[in-house]
Motif scaffolding. Sequence first.
Motif, PDB file in Angstrom:
ATOM      1  N   ALA A 134       0.867  -1.184  -0.091  1.00 21.81           N
ATOM      2  CA  ALA A 134      -0.308  -0.152   0.318  1.00 21.81           C
ATOM      3  C   ALA A 134       0.960   1.291   0.052  1.00 21.81           C
ATOM      4  O   ALA A 134       0.694   2.140   0.146  1.00 21.81           O
ATOM      5  N   GLY A 135       2.297   1.260  -0.075  1.00 22.10           N
ATOM      6  CA  GLY A 135       3.114   2.282   0.302  1.00 22.10           C
ATOM      7  C   GLY A 135       2.907   2.657   1.309  1.00 22.10           C
ATOM      8  O   GLY A 135       2.867   4.322   1.078  1.00 22.10           O
ATOM      9  N   VAL A 136       2.814   2.340   2.242  1.00 24.75           N
ATOM     10  CA  VAL A 136       2.963   3.036   3.696  1.00 24.75           C
ATOM     11  C   VAL A 136       3.958   2.256   4.517  1.00 24.75           C
ATOM     12  O   VAL A 136       4.282   1.724   4.280  1.00 24.75           O
ATOM     13  N   SER A 137       3.748   2.715   6.174  1.00 26.01           N
ATOM     14  CA  SER A 137       4.237   2.420   6.849  1.00 26.01           C
ATOM     15  C   SER A 137       3.520   1.321   7.827  1.00 26.01           C
ATOM     16  O   SER A 137       2.507   1.285   7.786  1.00 26.01           O
ATOM     17  N   ALA A 138       4.260  -0.126   8.363  1.00 28.09           N
ATOM     18  CA  ALA A 138       3.442  -0.919   9.535  1.00 28.09           C
ATOM     19  C   ALA A 138       2.413  -0.267  10.301  1.00 28.09           C
ATOM     20  O   ALA A 138       1.530  -0.601  10.457  1.00 28.09           O
ATOM     21  N   SER A 139       2.848   0.987  10.649  1.00 29.12           N
ATOM     22  CA  SER A 139       1.891   1.387  11.708  1.00 29.12           C
ATOM     23  C   SER A 139       0.571   2.477  11.734  1.00 29.12           C
ATOM     24  O   SER A 139       0.209   1.868  12.258  1.00 29.12           O
ATOM     25  N   THR A 140       0.528   3.186  10.123  1.00 25.64           N
ATOM     26  CA  THR A 140       0.097   2.453   9.261  1.00 25.64           C
ATOM     27  C   THR A 140      -1.008   1.788   9.251  1.00 25.64           C
ATOM     28  O   THR A 140      -2.776   2.521   9.440  1.00 25.64           O
ATOM     29  N   VAL A 141      -0.599   0.155   8.683  1.00 25.79           N
ATOM     30  CA  VAL A 141      -1.598  -0.214   8.615  1.00 25.79           C
ATOM     31  C   VAL A 141      -1.939  -0.623   9.318  1.00 25.79           C
ATOM     32  O   VAL A 141      -3.471  -0.839  10.443  1.00 25.79           O
ATOM     33  N   SER A 142      -1.348  -0.905  10.825  1.00 21.67           N
ATOM     34  CA  SER A 142      -1.817  -1.131  12.379  1.00 21.67           C
ATOM     35  C   SER A 142      -3.474   0.472  12.458  1.00 21.67           C
ATOM     36  O   SER A 142      -4.212  -0.880  12.702  1.00 21.67           O
ATOM     37  N   ARG A 143      -2.990   1.178  12.577  1.00 24.78           N
ATOM     38  CA  ARG A 143      -3.614   1.766  12.621  1.00 24.78           C
ATOM     39  C   ARG A 143      -5.406   1.718  11.930  1.00 24.78           C
ATOM     40  O   ARG A 143      -6.296   1.957  12.757  1.00 24.78           O
ATOM     41  N   ALA A 144      -5.073   1.754  10.297  1.00 28.31           N
ATOM     42  CA  ALA A 144      -6.213   1.185   9.455  1.00 28.31           C
ATOM     43  C   ALA A 144      -6.628   0.669  10.177  1.00 28.31           C
ATOM     44  O   ALA A 144      -8.544   0.168   9.592  1.00 28.31           O
ATOM     45  N   PHE A 145      -5.993  -0.464  11.042  1.00 28.91           N
ATOM     46  CA  PHE A 145      -7.336  -2.107  11.414  1.00 28.91           C
ATOM     47  C   PHE A 145      -7.787  -1.057  13.388  1.00 28.91           C
ATOM     48  O   PHE A 145      -9.489  -1.120  13.496  1.00 28.91           O
ATOM     49  N   THR A 146      -7.009  -0.931  13.917  1.00 26.32           N
ATOM     50  CA  THR A 146      -7.304  -0.593  15.275  1.00 26.32           C
ATOM     51  C   THR A 146      -7.775   0.469  15.522  1.00 26.32           C
ATOM     52  O   THR A 146      -8.644   1.069  16.573  1.00 26.32           O
ATOM     53  N   ALA A 147      -7.633   2.101  14.962  1.00 25.04           N
ATOM     54  CA  ALA A 147      -8.366   3.410  15.482  1.00 25.04           C
ATOM     55  C   ALA A 147      -8.431   4.161  13.783  1.00 25.04           C
ATOM     56  O   ALA A 147      -7.600   4.547  13.380  1.00 25.04           O
ATOM     57  N   PRO A 148      -9.028   3.314  13.368  1.00 28.93           N
ATOM     58  CA  PRO A 148      -9.369   3.554  11.176  1.00 28.93           C
ATOM     59  C   PRO A 148      -9.604   5.012  11.202  1.00 28.93           C
ATOM     60  O   PRO A 148      -8.845   6.033  10.517  1.00 28.93           O
ATOM     61  N   ASP A 149     -10.518   5.632  12.925  1.00 34.54           N
ATOM     62  CA  ASP A 149      -9.888   6.832  12.467  1.00 34.54           C
ATOM     63  C   ASP A 149      -8.893   8.183  12.438  1.00 34.54           C
ATOM     64  O   ASP A 149      -8.896   9.462  12.197  1.00 34.54           O
ATOM     65  N   LEU A 150      -7.679   7.195  12.435  1.00 38.11           N
ATOM     66  CA  LEU A 150      -6.609   7.855  12.873  1.00 38.11           C
ATOM     67  C   LEU A 150      -5.838   8.014  11.494  1.00 38.11           C
ATOM     68  O   LEU A 150      -4.715   8.949  11.612  1.00 38.11           O
ATOM     69  N   VAL A 151      -6.607   7.260  10.526  1.00 39.36           N
ATOM     70  CA  VAL A 151      -5.662   7.737   9.388  1.00 39.36           C
ATOM     71  C   VAL A 151      -6.474   7.753   7.939  1.00 39.36           C
ATOM     72  O   VAL A 151      -7.590   8.249   8.385  1.00 39.36           O
TER      73      VAL A 151
END
Lengths: 327, 327
Positions: A12-29
Motif C-alpha cells: 500500500a506504500g505506507v508504513s507498518a504503523s499506518t496499516v496497524s492503525r487502519a485496522f485498530t483505530a481507523p479514524d487516525l488515518v
Amino acid sequence: MAATIRDVASAAGVSASTVSRAFTAPDLVGEETRGRVRDAAQRLGYLPNRQASGLITGRTGNIGLVVPDLANPFYTEILKPLQSRARGADYELVLTDSEEDPELEPVLVRRLAGQVDGLILCSPRMSDEQLADLPAGLPIVTMYREVPGRPCVLVDYADGMEQVVRHLVALGHRRIAYVAGPRGSRAGALRREGLQAAIGRSDAELVEIGHHPPHFDGGGAAADPVLASGATAVIAFNDLVALGLLAMFTQRGVRVPAELSVVGCDDVAITAMAGVPLTTVSVPFARAVRNAVDLLLATIAGNDAAPRPTRLPTHLVARGSTGPAPR
Amino acid sequence: MAATIRDVASAAGVSASTVSRAFTAPDLVGEETRGRVRDAAQRLGYLPNRQASGLITGRTGNIGLVVPDLANPFYTEILKPLQSRARGADYELVLTDSEEDPELEPVLVRRLAGQVDGLILCSPRMSDEQLADLPAGLPIVTMYREVPGRPCVLVDYADGMEQVVRHLVALGHRRIAYVAGPRGSRAGALRREGLQAAIGRSDAELVEIGHHPPHFDGGGAAADPVLASGATAVIAFNDLVALGLLAMFTQRGVRVPAELSVVGCDDVAITAMAGVPLTTVSVPFARAVRNAVDLLLATIAGNDAAPRPTRLPTHLVARGSTGPAPR
DNA sequence: AGTGTTGCTGCAAACGTTCCCACAATGTTT
DNA sequence: AAACATTGTGGGAACGTTTGCAGCAACACT
C-alpha cells in the motif's frame, strides 16, 4: 507464508504503523490511505496475527468456559448461545471439562488463565475457599453459583420450586418426594431450601430421597425408593434424573401421570422429546448466557460491573408428566 | 504482572536461554542448573506465555472444532472425548458453530486458521469445491465426510443400514419407510445408498419420505406421511427425527412397536432415555474422536499420515422400538 | 511573520519467547 | 602436544504486532 503487516504496508506504500492503525483505530488515518490499506490487505488475504498483537496488548481474543461435565445436557445447553455471543464480540470460545473434579478445577483455571481474557465458570462443587483463591486478576463470571466480589449469574430455583409445589398441591398432591442430587451441590441446596419453604407454606409434606448422581441412571436408582415412599408426586434434582425415574416407572408398570406425577428441573431440550413430555422448571439458558457474557466482557473492559449477582426468574412448564393426584 | 522467563532467569542466576531450554529441551541443560531453574520457576509461579512462544514456533497449542449445530446432540456427543483427548496432548479446544450455513464455514475456518494448529471439521453440507479450497497449509481432519488428500474419519453407515434392514426383515417387515434428512447431506446419501442396496438384496420394498430437517420437529412433520405410506417400519435419518416420529405416533395413538417399528440412527445418549428406548444404529463416537485427534496430531507433527480414510464400523442396537410386523 | 492547532504519518522500542551462533571448559583422539 | 569433539551456557536476533513520540504539512489565529 501468510501475509504480514509489513507486506501490506509495502503493497500500500505506507508504513507498518499506518496499516496497524487502519485496522485498530481507523479514524487516525486519512480516508484515502485507509482505502489503499484495506485494498492491499484484501488482495493479500492479510489477517492480523493474534499472538503478536496479544503480546503487546495482553489480550488473547479468547474466552474460556469451564464446566464439570460436557456429557451433561445441562451444560451443553448453553454452548450454542455462548458461542454465538462470543463470536458476535469477536472472541473465540475455549472449552474445558473439569470431569466433576473440584480439585482439578483450580488447576484448569490457572492453566487457562494465560490463554483467555476471561472465563465463565460453572462449578457447582468447588469449595468457597478454592473459589476465592482463584487468580484475582483474571475476569471470571460464575454461573449458577454466587461468589463474593465476582459478577455472577444466578437462577431463581427457589421460586421455581415454589411454583412446582403450588402446581402439585393444586392438583391434589399431599405427599411429595424429592430426589436429591449430589451432596454438596450448591444449586441442589438452593432447590431444596426453596422446596422446603414452599412445602412449609402448604399443607403437603415432603419426603427426601437420598443423594443420587445427577444422571439418567441416578433416576433409575431412585425409582424404587420413591415408589416405596408412598408419595403421589416426585420432584427430581434435574431433568436427567426425572427421565431416569420415568423410564424405571414405565418398566415397573407405574403409569405417569395417572398413578404418579413427575417433575424435572432445568428444561433441557430433550425433556420435551421424552415419551411423556416432562413437566419441569424452565431455566432461561439463553438469557443467562447472554448476561454472563455481557458481564464478562464488561469486566474484561475494566468496567468493574456491579458484582451484585444477576438473578434470573424461572418458570414452571407444565407438560404431560403431572396430573391430578390419584384418588 | 506475571513472572516472565527473565525473572526466573535472574532468580536462578542463569540466562533466559537456559530457562527456556530447561523447559523445552531439558536434556540440553546441566542437571544441577535444571533443578535451580525449576525451583525458581515454581517459586515465582512462572508459566510460559503461549503467545510469545507461539510467535516464534508458529504453534498455538489449540485445536479447533467446527460443527454445524451445537444444539444437536450428534455433535455435542463428541465434545467430551474430544476435550479429554486434547487435554491429554496439552492442547486446548476451541469451539465453533457454523449455524448449518455452508457459506459461513470457509470463513470460519479461515478465521480460526490463525488461532489453532489444526482443526476437526464436521461439515456435512459444505460443497466439495469449498472443501478443496480450504487453506492447504492448515492441518484438517474431517469427520463423517471424505475429502481427497485429507485424513478423515468415516463411519460405515451403509453396513449399519444393512443390519437394520436384516433386523426388520427378520421381524417380518416388508414395507419399510425411510425419512430422509436435509437435501445435500453426505451422511444422508451414504445411509440412503446402503439402505437401497440392502433393500435390493431383500424381498422388502422401500418408501422414501421427503426431506426433513434433522431435528425433533422434522420427525413430527414426517409422522403423518409415514402413517399414510402403509409401511410397518420406519427408519429415520437420525435419532432426533426418530424421537420426533415416536412422539407424534404416541399423540396419534399409534402404538410402537406393536403397530409400527421405529429405527433411529447414531445412538446419541438420549435415545436410551426415550419413553420407548430406541432401536438405532450405534456410531462409535469415542473411537471416532480418538482417531480424529490422533490423525490431526500426526498431521500437525508433519507425519503426513496416510490420507486414506479411517472407516469405523457401526452396529445395530436393538432396543424397544422395533418388534414383529403387525398381523 | 510568528505561534498554535490539527491531521496524518513514520520511526523505533517494546511484548516474552525460541533458537542459531559463539565460546568456554572439559574430555578424547591422533 | 596438538587437534578435535562434546557439553553446557550466554548473547542477541528474530517472530508480527502496537504505540509513544516526533515530524511535517496545512491552516487559522493573533
